[in-house]
Scaffold this active site. Sequence first.
Site, PDB file in Angstrom:
ATOM      1  N   CYS A 156       0.809  -1.225   0.000  1.00  0.00           N
ATOM      2  CA  CYS A 156       0.000   0.000   0.000  1.00  0.00           C
ATOM      3  C   CYS A 156       0.845   1.280   0.000  1.00  0.00           C
ATOM      4  CB  CYS A 156      -0.928   0.016   1.220  1.00  0.00           C
ATOM      5  SG  CYS A 156      -1.932   1.513   1.287  1.00  0.00           S
ATOM      6  N   GLU A 215      -6.533   7.380   7.776  1.00  0.00           N
ATOM      7  CA  GLU A 215      -6.237   8.325   6.693  1.00  0.00           C
ATOM      8  C   GLU A 215      -4.762   8.756   6.768  1.00  0.00           C
ATOM      9  OE1 GLU A 215      -7.908   9.447   3.901  1.00  0.00           O
ATOM     10  OE2 GLU A 215      -9.267   7.838   4.438  1.00  0.00           O
ATOM     11  N   SER A 216      -4.044   8.420   5.704  1.00  0.00           N
ATOM     12  CA  SER A 216      -2.592   8.636   5.701  1.00  0.00           C
ATOM     13  C   SER A 216      -2.201  10.101   5.924  1.00  0.00           C
ATOM     14  CB  SER A 216      -1.984   8.119   4.396  1.00  0.00           C
ATOM     15  OG  SER A 216      -2.509   8.798   3.278  1.00  0.00           O
TER      16      SER A 216
END
Length: 219
Positions: free
Chosen positions: A11, A63-64
Amino acid sequence: MGLELVSFVLCPYVQRAAIVLREKDVPHQVTYIDLEDPPDWFHAISPFGKVPLLRVGDQTLFESAIICEYLDEVYPPRLHPGDALERARHRAWAEFGASLLIDQYELVTARTEGRYRDKVDALRVKLERLEGVIDGEGPFFSGSVFRLVDATFAPFFMRHAVVAWLRPELGELLPARTRAWSHGLLSRPAVEGSVVADLRPRYLEYFEAKGGWLFKHGG
Ligand SMILES: N[C@@H](CCC(=O)N[C@@H](CS)C(=O)NCC(=O)O)C(=O)O
């Protein structure tokens, strides 16, 4: 407080957080899950059913972009610029970087040549626009200092290098400054160390299995 990064090995959004953790030398544990068959505990703590998650004590962040901002606020050195306008500009371009990741996913999973070519064209237009905003001296987005925005773009460039290895015409999509920026990012130790050593074969195998046109007609 102990930090745990919940990850899927390929990812790119997880990789953003992994880079920031490494840049700041923050001790943490990484837990890998199989996104095709996620464990029940993952569903219980991931509101969107997505990675990355950052577990901080008994709290879970998702959420990155938010995870990276949190890490930047809590652990030195500060990677965001001090000036509010410049910081906002970096955040805006980080969003642009997130949209490039979606384009990249659509490119590698495009099932027909027509769709693949459309995605190549879309990427070309966006990369030319990006070329106009990055610092000319480099090697990073805004000059000699590695910023949070650099961490958010590095996963795109790493995967772009993988697909360009398979299909060199994709490498030519990077204009000169962007290419130099990509080299600067990919040779950064925190970036190099933020993924598994065999990312390239794993990435190619994973996406080939999804039936993308690119893999049947590479070279
Ligand atoms: N906007 C999210 C995107 C994260 C994302 O799309 N993660 C993918 C893996 S790369 C995911 O978990 N997908 C699982 C799903 O959509 O079911 C972020 O920045 O964290």
